[in-house]
Write a protein that holds these residues in place. Structure first.
Motif, short mmCIF file in Angstrom:
data_model
loop_
_atom_site.label_atom_id
_atom_site.label_comp_id
_atom_site.label_asym_id
_atom_site.label_seq_id
_atom_site.Cartn_x
_atom_site.Cartn_y
_atom_site.Cartn_z
N ARG A 1 31.40 -5.09 -71.09
CA ARG A 1 32.10 -3.82 -70.51
C ARG A 1 32.30 -4.48 -69.04
O ARG A 1 31.65 -5.46 -68.57
N LYS A 2 33.35 -3.90 -68.44
CA LYS A 2 34.01 -4.37 -67.04
C LYS A 2 33.44 -3.17 -66.13
O LYS A 2 33.61 -1.97 -66.39
N VAL A 3 32.67 -3.41 -65.15
CA VAL A 3 32.20 -2.66 -64.22
C VAL A 3 32.64 -3.10 -62.80
O VAL A 3 32.99 -4.29 -62.52
N ALA A 4 33.06 -2.13 -61.83
CA ALA A 4 33.46 -2.46 -60.49
C ALA A 4 32.44 -3.06 -59.68
O ALA A 4 31.38 -2.23 -59.81
N LEU A 5 32.66 -4.06 -59.19
CA LEU A 5 31.46 -4.65 -58.29
C LEU A 5 32.05 -5.33 -57.27
O LEU A 5 32.01 -6.77 -57.31
N PRO A 6 32.67 -4.81 -56.33
CA PRO A 6 33.53 -5.56 -55.28
C PRO A 6 32.58 -6.09 -54.10
O PRO A 6 31.57 -5.67 -53.82
N ARG A 7 33.21 -7.24 -53.64
CA ARG A 7 32.32 -7.79 -52.57
C ARG A 7 32.37 -6.92 -51.43
O ARG A 7 33.83 -6.21 -51.13
N ARG A 8 31.30 -6.32 -50.89
CA ARG A 8 31.34 -5.44 -49.87
C ARG A 8 31.85 -5.87 -48.48
O ARG A 8 31.42 -6.93 -47.84
N SER A 9 32.69 -5.04 -47.44
CA SER A 9 32.91 -5.43 -46.27
C SER A 9 31.96 -5.35 -45.28
O SER A 9 31.17 -4.38 -45.44
N PRO A 10 31.90 -6.14 -44.14
CA PRO A 10 30.85 -5.84 -43.07
C PRO A 10 30.89 -4.10 -42.58
O PRO A 10 29.86 -3.56 -42.31
N ALA A 11 32.23 -3.78 -42.51
CA ALA A 11 32.17 -2.12 -42.31
C ALA A 11 31.46 -1.16 -43.45
O ALA A 11 31.00 -0.32 -43.09
N ASP A 12 31.77 -1.56 -44.77
CA ASP A 12 30.98 -0.79 -45.62
C ASP A 12 29.39 -0.78 -45.42
O ASP A 12 28.69 0.08 -45.68
N CYS A 13 28.80 -2.28 -45.30
CA CYS A 13 27.49 -2.49 -45.06
C CYS A 13 27.03 -1.66 -43.91
O CYS A 13 25.94 -1.32 -44.06
N LEU A 14 27.80 -2.00 -42.83
CA LEU A 14 27.21 -1.23 -41.59
C LEU A 14 27.01 0.29 -41.78
O LEU A 14 25.96 0.92 -41.40
N ALA A 15 28.02 0.89 -42.55
CA ALA A 15 27.89 2.38 -42.75
C ALA A 15 26.90 2.56 -43.32
O ALA A 15 25.96 3.74 -43.19
N GLU A 16 26.53 1.93 -44.41
CA GLU A 16 25.36 1.96 -45.05
C GLU A 16 23.83 2.08 -44.39
O GLU A 16 23.21 2.89 -44.51
N GLU A 17 24.03 0.95 -43.64
CA GLU A 17 22.75 0.78 -42.75
C GLU A 17 22.53 1.96 -41.85
O GLU A 17 21.52 2.26 -41.30
N LEU A 18 23.67 2.64 -41.01
CA LEU A 18 23.47 3.62 -40.24
C LEU A 18 23.15 4.95 -40.86
O LEU A 18 22.77 5.80 -40.35
N ARG A 19 23.13 5.13 -42.18
CA ARG A 19 22.53 6.40 -42.90
C ARG A 19 21.18 6.67 -42.69
O ARG A 19 20.48 7.40 -43.06
N ARG A 20 20.24 5.45 -42.50
CA ARG A 20 18.71 5.73 -42.36
C ARG A 20 18.43 4.93 -40.98
O ARG A 20 19.02 3.99 -40.40
N LEU A 21 17.41 5.53 -40.25
CA LEU A 21 16.92 5.06 -39.03
C LEU A 21 15.35 4.61 -39.29
O LEU A 21 14.85 4.07 -38.31
#
Length: 316
Positions: free
Chosen positions: A266-286
């Protein structure tokens, strides 16, 4: 709107922010946190753009501290960006010169939002011990990026030696989709023990090292970390089971192929993540990322003790 304030002070910048709010309706009260960037001039605009992108999910005040030359007299040049030039945030760019370059915390403190959490991000090179850095001590979360350093492997070793609760690294955040896909694949029958694993990635890719450590810690099996010249990111993961292997291979930067015994690939979406996407994820938790801390404390060493490291060359 962009306002330049050459040869100014933090107190003058703070006064101008209040004036903007009163005269033009710039809203500070809706900001959920203060995000402090400590960066050099070369990487500044890309980092600010990533922070602006993340601010659409987490409205915040962004304070970018850019270290200029330490020669000459003390000077602070500031720039305020609001409205369309700042995403869903308000951006304060501070360029320090002279002796002031050694004391960034002195220009940051007067501009922090009152009673709001503080996150510090070093988009490129970071201090040896982020939790003991003067700016880092202000923050609930401290974000680094080993992959953006000149020597990623050495930077990852520093993270291992100096980890404190509240630290995280974007090399770990880039693995979120990989870890989710692996967990989902193992959640399908047959439910068998994994007897071994292999992680293939670039030779200086800290994400591949962290994934190998996570698998060692989670599956308690030997994990081989293969360093593949010719690639710079994650390439593949193979989990060995009695009925046959589970293989995830990403031949390009967007789509991976998932192979499991008895099923069509199966083909699955697995894109390389940008710094913006990673930063947004990290800001979801403190709160501290305990899993990341365990991988640094035990997983990487466990992989070295029970698994092995090999090298190969990949042609594309």
């Amino acid at each position: 709107m962009i306002i330049d304030l050459p040869s100014t002070s933090s107190s003058d910048v703070a006064k101008r922010m209040v004036d903007l709010r009163e005269r033009h309706g710039a809203v500070t009260l809706g900001r959920v946190l203060t995000l402090v960037l400590v960066i050099d001039e070369e990487h500044a605009e890309n980092a600010i753009a990533s922070a602006n992108h993340a601010s659409h999910e987490h409205p915040c005040r962004i304070i970018a501290v850019i270290k200029g030359t330490s020669r000459g007299s003390t000077r602070l040049d500031a720039q305020i960006r609001v409205g369309g030039d700042a995403g869903a945030s308000e951006v304060i760019v501070l360029r320090t010169f002279g002796p002031l370059t050694a004391h960034p915390v002195s220009v940051v403190v007067p501009l922090l939002l009152p009673d709001a959490p503080i996150v510090v991000w070093w988009p490129a090179e970071a201090p040896e011990v982020p939790a003991e850095d003067p700016v880092g001590t202000l923050a609930q979360r401290r974000i680094t990026d080993a992959a953006a350093c000149k020597r990623p492997s050495a930077a990852l070793k520093d993270r291992m030696a100096t980890y404190r609760p509240g630290d995280t690294d974007l090399a770990w955040t880039r693995l979120t989709l990989w870890r989710a896909l692996l967990a989902a694949a193992l959640d399908q029958p047959p439910f068998e023990e994994v007897t071994g694993a292999r992680v293939v990635g670039g030779p200086e890719n800290p994400s591949a090292d962290l994934l190998a450590g996570w698998l060692s810690l989670t599956l308690r099996c030997p994990v081989t970390r293969t360093k593949a010249s010719g690639v710079d990111g994650m390439l593949s993961v193979r989990l060995e089971r009695p009925s046959g292997p589970i293989v995830i291979e990403r031949p390009d930067d967007d789509v991976a192929i998932l192979s499991t015994p008895g099923r069509v690939d199966r083909k699955v979406a697995l894109p390389r993540r940008s710094p913006a996407d990673c930063l947004a994820e990290e800001l979801r938790r403190l709160d501290p990322d305990d899993v990341y801390g365990e991988v640094l404390a035990s997983g990487l060493e466990l992989q070295r003790e029970t698994g092995k490291t090999t090298r190969t060359k990949v042609k594309r």
